[in-house]
Design a protein around this motif. Structure first.
Motif, PDB file in Angstrom:
ATOM      1  N   ALA A   1      10.766 -16.688   0.764  1.00 47.76           N
ATOM      2  CA  ALA A   1       9.370 -16.751   0.328  1.00 47.76           C
ATOM      3  C   ALA A   1       8.487 -16.909   1.567  1.00 47.76           C
ATOM      4  N   ILE A   2       7.473 -16.061   1.666  1.00 45.09           N
ATOM      5  CA  ILE A   2       6.508 -16.106   2.770  1.00 45.09           C
ATOM      6  C   ILE A   2       5.126 -16.247   2.145  1.00 45.09           C
ATOM      7  N   GLY A   3       4.359 -17.231   2.589  1.00 46.69           N
ATOM      8  CA  GLY A   3       3.011 -17.413   2.074  1.00 46.69           C
ATOM      9  C   GLY A   3       2.172 -16.155   2.264  1.00 46.69           C
ATOM     10  N   LEU A   4       1.382 -15.794   1.244  1.00 45.55           N
ATOM     11  CA  LEU A   4       0.536 -14.600   1.364  1.00 45.55           C
ATOM     12  C   LEU A   4      -0.461 -14.727   2.502  1.00 45.55           C
ATOM     13  N   LEU A   5      -0.823 -15.956   2.835  1.00 42.47           N
ATOM     14  CA  LEU A   5      -1.758 -16.141   3.938  1.00 42.47           C
ATOM     15  C   LEU A   5      -1.136 -15.726   5.270  1.00 42.47           C
ATOM     16  N   ASP A   6       0.199 -15.739   5.351  1.00 46.04           N
ATOM     17  CA  ASP A   6       0.908 -15.426   6.589  1.00 46.04           C
ATOM     18  C   ASP A   6       1.615 -14.077   6.567  1.00 46.04           C
ATOM     19  N   LEU A   7       1.629 -13.413   5.432  1.00 43.09           N
ATOM     20  CA  LEU A   7       2.382 -12.167   5.299  1.00 43.09           C
ATOM     21  C   LEU A   7       1.695 -11.026   6.031  1.00 43.09           C
ATOM     22  N   PRO A   8       2.378 -10.397   7.010  1.00 41.83           N
ATOM     23  CA  PRO A   8       1.802  -9.215   7.641  1.00 41.83           C
ATOM     24  C   PRO A   8       1.863  -8.038   6.664  1.00 41.83           C
ATOM     25  N   LEU A   9       0.772  -7.316   6.569  1.00 42.37           N
ATOM     26  CA  LEU A   9       0.734  -6.153   5.689  1.00 42.37           C
ATOM     27  C   LEU A   9       0.946  -4.882   6.497  1.00 42.37           C
ATOM     28  N   PRO A  10       1.641  -3.915   5.919  1.00 42.62           N
ATOM     29  CA  PRO A  10       1.861  -2.652   6.621  1.00 42.62           C
ATOM     30  C   PRO A  10       0.591  -1.812   6.639  1.00 42.62           C
ATOM     31  N   THR A  11       0.608  -0.793   7.491  1.00 45.68           N
ATOM     32  CA  THR A  11      -0.472   0.189   7.514  1.00 45.68           C
ATOM     33  C   THR A  11       0.122   1.526   7.131  1.00 45.68           C
ATOM     34  N   PRO A  12      -0.350   2.146   6.097  1.00 45.20           N
ATOM     35  CA  PRO A  12      -1.408   1.672   5.203  1.00 45.20           C
ATOM     36  C   PRO A  12      -0.895   0.566   4.281  1.00 45.20           C
ATOM     37  N   ALA A  13      -1.814  -0.259   3.838  1.00 44.01           N
ATOM     38  CA  ALA A  13      -1.473  -1.353   2.928  1.00 44.01           C
ATOM     39  C   ALA A  13      -1.127  -0.784   1.554  1.00 44.01           C
TER      40      ALA A  13
END
Length: 102
Positions: free
Chosen positions: A75-87
């Motif tokens: 589990a990774i907090g959404l505040l810390d989750l890196p999003l891919p490009t494109p999201a």
């Protein structure tokens, strides 16, 4: 991401929390929107390792992404989750949650 203006994020937060009374209900409203609208699974990179985001969960500390690599889950907090490009589709709800969390 950065493609959403402050006003747009405010509107998303308002939509998710319109009937909420207190912070717990607000985060539940935002969780519901993330869960309903975020296209999963999607791939992203965490600490240099590619993982699949296979779900989201609501914990005492906030909204978390359930990341998988093989049989392992984290589990990774959404505040810390890196999003891919494109999201992925629906990622504006992650950005709205981050905006709400300040």
């Amino acid at each position: 991401m950065g493609t959403w203006s402050r006003a747009q994020l405010d509107r998303l937060v308002e939509e998710a929390t319109v009937d909420a009374y207190g912070e717990d209900e607000e985060v539940t409203g935002l969780f519901t929107m993330v869960e309903e609208h975020l296209a999963m699974p999607f791939a992203t990179t965490v600490l240099g390792v590619e993982v699949s985001v296979i779900g989201v969960d609501l914990t005492a500390s906030g909204i978390v992404a359930i990341c998988a690599r093989g049989k392992q889950r984290q589990a990774i907090g959404l505040l810390d989750l890196p999003l891919p490009t494109p999201a992925p589709s629906g990622a504006q709800w992650i950005e709205a949650y981050r905006h709400w969390a300040g």
